[in-house]
Scaffold this motif. Structure first.
Motif, mmCIF file in Angstrom:
data_model
loop_
_atom_site.group_PDB
_atom_site.id
_atom_site.type_symbol
_atom_site.label_atom_id
_atom_site.label_comp_id
_atom_site.label_asym_id
_atom_site.label_seq_id
_atom_site.Cartn_x
_atom_site.Cartn_y
_atom_site.Cartn_z
ATOM 1 N N TYR A 3 0.861 -1.175 0.000
ATOM 2 C CA TYR A 3 0.000 0.000 0.000
ATOM 3 C C TYR A 3 0.900 1.228 0.000
ATOM 4 C CZ TYR A 3 -3.648 -3.272 1.466
ATOM 5 O OH TYR A 3 -4.530 -4.328 1.536
ATOM 6 N N GLU A 4 0.523 2.262 -0.750
ATOM 7 C CA GLU A 4 1.326 3.485 -0.776
ATOM 8 C C GLU A 4 0.404 4.696 -0.730
ATOM 9 O OE1 GLU A 4 4.703 5.874 -3.420
ATOM 10 O OE2 GLU A 4 4.256 3.771 -3.861
ATOM 11 N N GLU A 25 -5.411 7.368 -1.044
ATOM 12 C CA GLU A 25 -6.174 7.918 -2.168
ATOM 13 C C GLU A 25 -6.881 6.828 -2.965
ATOM 14 O OE1 GLU A 25 -5.611 10.929 -6.008
ATOM 15 O OE2 GLU A 25 -3.856 10.303 -4.831
ATOM 16 N N ASN A 26 -6.199 5.719 -3.185
ATOM 17 C CA ASN A 26 -6.768 4.677 -4.048
ATOM 18 C C ASN A 26 -7.007 3.346 -3.344
ATOM 19 O OD1 ASN A 26 -6.714 6.335 -6.453
ATOM 20 N ND2 ASN A 26 -4.486 6.058 -6.443
ATOM 21 N N SER A 27 -6.831 3.315 -2.026
ATOM 22 C CA SER A 27 -7.016 2.059 -1.308
ATOM 23 C C SER A 27 -7.212 2.330 0.179
ATOM 24 C CB SER A 27 -5.798 1.144 -1.508
ATOM 25 O OG SER A 27 -4.625 1.763 -1.005
ATOM 26 N N VAL A 259 4.611 10.478 3.226
ATOM 27 C CA VAL A 259 4.282 9.499 2.194
ATOM 28 C C VAL A 259 5.040 8.219 2.496
ATOM 29 C CG1 VAL A 259 4.266 8.985 -0.288
ATOM 30 C CG2 VAL A 259 3.988 11.358 0.505
ATOM 31 N N VAL A 260 4.309 7.103 2.545
ATOM 32 C CA VAL A 260 4.923 5.837 2.926
ATOM 33 C C VAL A 260 4.473 4.711 1.993
ATOM 34 C CG1 VAL A 260 5.040 6.475 5.368
ATOM 35 C CG2 VAL A 260 3.034 5.225 4.513
ATOM 36 N N THR A 261 5.226 3.630 2.021
ATOM 37 C CA THR A 261 4.738 2.358 1.507
ATOM 38 C C THR A 261 4.639 1.418 2.690
ATOM 39 O OG1 THR A 261 6.962 1.514 1.011
ATOM 40 C CG2 THR A 261 5.805 2.662 -0.765
ATOM 41 N N ILE A 262 3.593 0.616 2.708
ATOM 42 C CA ILE A 262 3.393 -0.382 3.762
ATOM 43 C C ILE A 262 3.259 -1.739 3.094
ATOM 44 C CG2 ILE A 262 1.875 -1.151 5.628
ATOM 45 C CD1 ILE A 262 1.075 1.738 6.081
#
Length: 264
Positions: A3-4, A25-27, A259-262
């Motif tokens: 997820y980002e 935004e998208n998830s 802003v991250v990625t998980i």
């Protein structure tokens, strides 16, 4: 799965236990489903929640310029007693301030680390208490504007804390207190102009149950600026914090605008 997106405070759903959602935004992600699983958090950059520019976050998800210009972070947010919309006096944007300040507000007692007094818009009950990690909360007064709530809070600050000790809250080091009995003690402490709004008999005690498998004995706060990549097993969620089994805790709300990625 990856997820980002830009971190904003987790959305919550009152239940037993509280349900938590990270919304991008998208998830979106139901964080409760990650309990007892390894997750990886990677810092990517910044994005101001107000202007949307990729500028370093200063406070509350805002870049420096927006923090000192946006009506959404005026001084009256943190200090409700400074509200002036009821007088028709502008701070930064009167239309915005009237919309937010001139609506029903609750002054409450909450038990998170100890009994604390606080203010919230009526529409934010019980979300505000969940965000603070309170295990119990009860309303003292419901008033028609933020100013009256603010002067009530100021009067009660002499008798109660107005901030949560986040370390005690996250280790669940909380002494049980009868909030219904505690509320009866404050009637003579609140300002004269607020006396008519006092809740004396209303039975509106909220109890919050959090999805925590086990509480840490000690906590270490994760800063993405210092540790841009972190991996750990999720052991609980309380307030706006993710708790990991090694004692690391991550304040989602304190990292708004990052802003991250998980990876899960």
């Amino acid at each position: 799965m990856t997820y980002e997106g830009v971190l904003t405070k987790m959305q919550t759903e009152f239940g037993n236990p509280i349900q938590y959602y990270l919304v991008f935004e998208n998830s979106f992600l139901n964080v409760n489903q990650l309990l007892n699983k390894n997750i990886e958090i990677n810092f990517v950059g910044y994005q101001c929640l107000n202007c949307g520019k990729k500028k370093k976050i200063f406070r509350q998800g805002f870049c420096y310029d927006c923090f000192y210009s946006s009506a959404a972070v005026g001084d009256w947010i943190m200090k409700p007693e400074l509200s002036t919309a009821h007088l028709g006096i502008q701070d930064r944007d009167l239309a915005y301030e009237e919309k937010v300040q001139l609506q029903p507000h609750i002054v409450y007692l909450a038990l998170s680390s100890e009994v604390k007094v606080g203010v919230t818009r009526k529409t934010q009950v019980p979300t505000r208490w969940i965000d603070q990690g309170a295990t119990q909360a009860i309303s003292i007064v419901e008033v028609p504007n933020r100013y009256l709530a603010g002067i009530t809070e100021v009067a009660l600050k002499n008798h109660y804390a107005d901030k949560t000790n986040w370390r005690k809250m996250l280790t669940n080091n909380v002494e049980p207190i009868d909030l219904i009995a505690e509320r009866l003690k404050v009637e003579n402490l609140i300002p004269t102009e607020v006396q008519e709004y006092f809740y004396s008999q209303k039975n509106d005690l909220y109890e919050m149950h959090y999805p925590v498998l086990h509480y840490p004995n000690k906590v270490n706060s994760l800063s993405l600026d210092k540790t841009p990549q972190f991996q750990g097993k999720l052991s609980g969620i309380k307030g706006q914090y993710l708790l990991f089994d090694d004692g690391t805790v991550f304040n989602i709300r304190g990292s708004e605008g990052y802003v991250v990625t998980i990876n899960v």
